[in-house]
Design a protein around this motif. Sequence first.
Motif, PDB file in Angstrom:
ATOM      1  N   ALA A 167     -75.407 -85.377  -1.869  1.00 17.44           N
ATOM      2  CA  ALA A 167     -76.757 -85.866  -2.179  1.00 17.44           C
ATOM      3  C   ALA A 167     -77.832 -85.139  -1.007  1.00 17.44           C
ATOM      4  O   ALA A 167     -78.717 -84.566  -1.112  1.00 17.44           O
ATOM      5  N   THR A 168     -77.154 -85.398   0.297  1.00 12.20           N
ATOM      6  CA  THR A 168     -78.240 -85.054   1.422  1.00 12.20           C
ATOM      7  C   THR A 168     -78.093 -83.571   1.678  1.00 12.20           C
ATOM      8  O   THR A 168     -79.264 -83.120   1.944  1.00 12.20           O
ATOM      9  N   TRP A 169     -77.073 -82.734   0.989  1.00 13.68           N
ATOM     10  CA  TRP A 169     -77.324 -81.326   0.959  1.00 13.68           C
ATOM     11  C   TRP A 169     -78.087 -80.861  -0.096  1.00 13.68           C
ATOM     12  O   TRP A 169     -78.234 -79.658  -0.250  1.00 13.68           O
ATOM     13  N   VAL A 170     -78.686 -81.763  -0.879  1.00 16.27           N
ATOM     14  CA  VAL A 170     -79.743 -81.112  -1.934  1.00 16.27           C
ATOM     15  C   VAL A 170     -81.219 -81.631  -1.614  1.00 16.27           C
ATOM     16  O   VAL A 170     -82.098 -80.715  -1.522  1.00 16.27           O
ATOM     17  N   LYS A 171     -81.188 -83.035  -1.208  1.00  8.30           N
ATOM     18  CA  LYS A 171     -82.505 -83.362  -0.519  1.00  8.30           C
ATOM     19  C   LYS A 171     -82.125 -84.249   0.870  1.00  8.30           C
ATOM     20  O   LYS A 171     -81.044 -84.959   0.741  1.00  8.30           O
ATOM     21  N   VAL A 172     -82.946 -84.406   1.982  1.00 11.26           N
ATOM     22  CA  VAL A 172     -82.357 -85.074   2.893  1.00 11.26           C
ATOM     23  C   VAL A 172     -82.338 -86.547   2.761  1.00 11.26           C
ATOM     24  O   VAL A 172     -81.442 -87.210   3.610  1.00 11.26           O
ATOM     25  N   TRP A 173     -83.096 -87.337   2.003  1.00  7.13           N
ATOM     26  CA  TRP A 173     -83.481 -88.635   1.789  1.00  7.13           C
ATOM     27  C   TRP A 173     -82.116 -89.492   1.915  1.00  7.13           C
ATOM     28  O   TRP A 173     -81.836 -90.606   2.596  1.00  7.13           O
ATOM     29  N   PRO A 174     -81.161 -89.130   1.019  1.00 10.61           N
ATOM     30  CA  PRO A 174     -79.671 -89.519   1.067  1.00 10.61           C
ATOM     31  C   PRO A 174     -78.924 -90.125   2.328  1.00 10.61           C
ATOM     32  O   PRO A 174     -78.210 -90.684   2.345  1.00 10.61           O
ATOM     33  N   ALA A 175     -79.351 -89.295   3.480  1.00 10.62           N
ATOM     34  CA  ALA A 175     -78.757 -89.457   4.800  1.00 10.62           C
ATOM     35  C   ALA A 175     -78.943 -90.884   5.165  1.00 10.62           C
ATOM     36  O   ALA A 175     -78.139 -91.421   5.766  1.00 10.62           O
ATOM     37  N   ALA A 176     -80.144 -91.445   4.862  1.00  9.75           N
ATOM     38  CA  ALA A 176     -80.278 -92.862   5.290  1.00  9.75           C
ATOM     39  C   ALA A 176     -79.332 -93.862   4.829  1.00  9.75           C
ATOM     40  O   ALA A 176     -78.968 -94.829   5.132  1.00  9.75           O
ATOM     41  N   LEU A 177     -78.852 -93.529   3.539  1.00 15.76           N
ATOM     42  CA  LEU A 177     -78.043 -94.357   2.816  1.00 15.76           C
ATOM     43  C   LEU A 177     -76.481 -94.145   3.374  1.00 15.76           C
ATOM     44  O   LEU A 177     -75.869 -95.313   3.207  1.00 15.76           O
ATOM     45  N   ILE A 178     -76.284 -93.052   3.826  1.00 21.36           N
ATOM     46  CA  ILE A 178     -74.970 -92.930   4.475  1.00 21.36           C
ATOM     47  C   ILE A 178     -74.991 -94.021   5.511  1.00 21.36           C
ATOM     48  O   ILE A 178     -73.880 -94.723   5.824  1.00 21.36           O
TER      49      ILE A 178
END
Length: 426
Positions: A167-178
Amino acid sequence: MLIRLRRLAAHPVVLWGAFLATHLWLGYLGLTQANDPFGDVTNVYLPWVQQSLDGFRLGIDGPWVYPILAFLPMLAAMVLGPGLYGIGWVVMVAIADAAVFAYLVVRRRGAGNDRRIVAAWWWLAFLLLLGPVSIGRIDIFTVDLVIAGLLVLSTRPAVAGVLLALATWVKVWPAALIAAAVIAMRQRLRVAVAALITLVGVAAGAMAFGSGMNVFSFISEQNGRGMQVESPASTLWMWLAFAGDHSQVFFDQQIITFEVTGPGSALAAKLMTPLLVVAVAAILVLAFLVVRSGASSTVVLPPLALALVTALIVFNKVGSPQFMVWLSAPVILGIVTQGRRFFVPALTAFVMGALTQVIYPIAYDWVIGLDPVMLTVLTVRNLLTVSLLVMAVAMLWQSRKTTPREVEDDARGLFRGTFRGAVTRR
């Protein structure tokens, strides 16, 4: 009568009928409304795909505003050809959404069945309230991956790490959920390793195709943006523009969006990204302290995810309406795991979604025309966004004193008895 309604709400035919009707309606609106809610799909994504198919691969042969995997759904929407690209997009979204919806509604043993059904209905209602933009942007594919990742986190942490990284490689915002998962979960190492391998693997794959550093170009491509009119921080300048106080709304041809400018707006645009980083870091530190106090991941993760996602909206100089669909992931997780504890956030998200659809696409011309009624609607929506952030942070802090048993009792009490037995005793 009530028992029949409960069973009806949980019946597969009703659920999937509602799912299909929702996506058909949103697709129809997106392709026919005057303000062109699917404008990004047909006027931006399609030319990008055609440009890449003609030989210049965005993110590979040159810089691109999105992470590299965002291209895959855009390419898949070509399934019906360029002339029916908008319809192809709706088909691809429906397939992706259906996978997540099936995970929610397929019958399982245990007390969580009723909460999953409630979450499924909440999601459909939220998409309808948010309107066609909810499925008319690349964000919906990240949301699908994040919902799936969060729901399997407790049972399959490695799979969750992979999904969140994709998901992060689609848009960046999910990195915070990692980061949230690594802090909150006991099996954090499995999440972190799986996510890291996936993140590096995608980058290595792109480089193998000749991208070089272009694979990371999305990081710098957004730096020159100003204050988009819908963002919470832009509210002040929107009212100043209405008052004629040296502020104005203008259309940025390069970024293809409306922004607001005025005294101090350029400085604010520069400060928003550092403020966003600080806000996310502060929430993660707070979560670390809460976890150190002994709080369970079941208690911590849903409000932590909601706080992070809302902070990414509140402190973002880009206020695109599709950002609201991000809320789907933490709210669904909260409903499934915490039940009625998430009633107020879920209801608040409903109101925010409905107001966002009024802002865009229904009355967007009035928004950029500085109509005072629509500026009030925009202000209320943005204040609710800030309020939801405060609410989520408060829930996160309160989770220090909440036991998993208390959460489970509240979860069982979600709309007490609404769906109890409807799934397991048909």
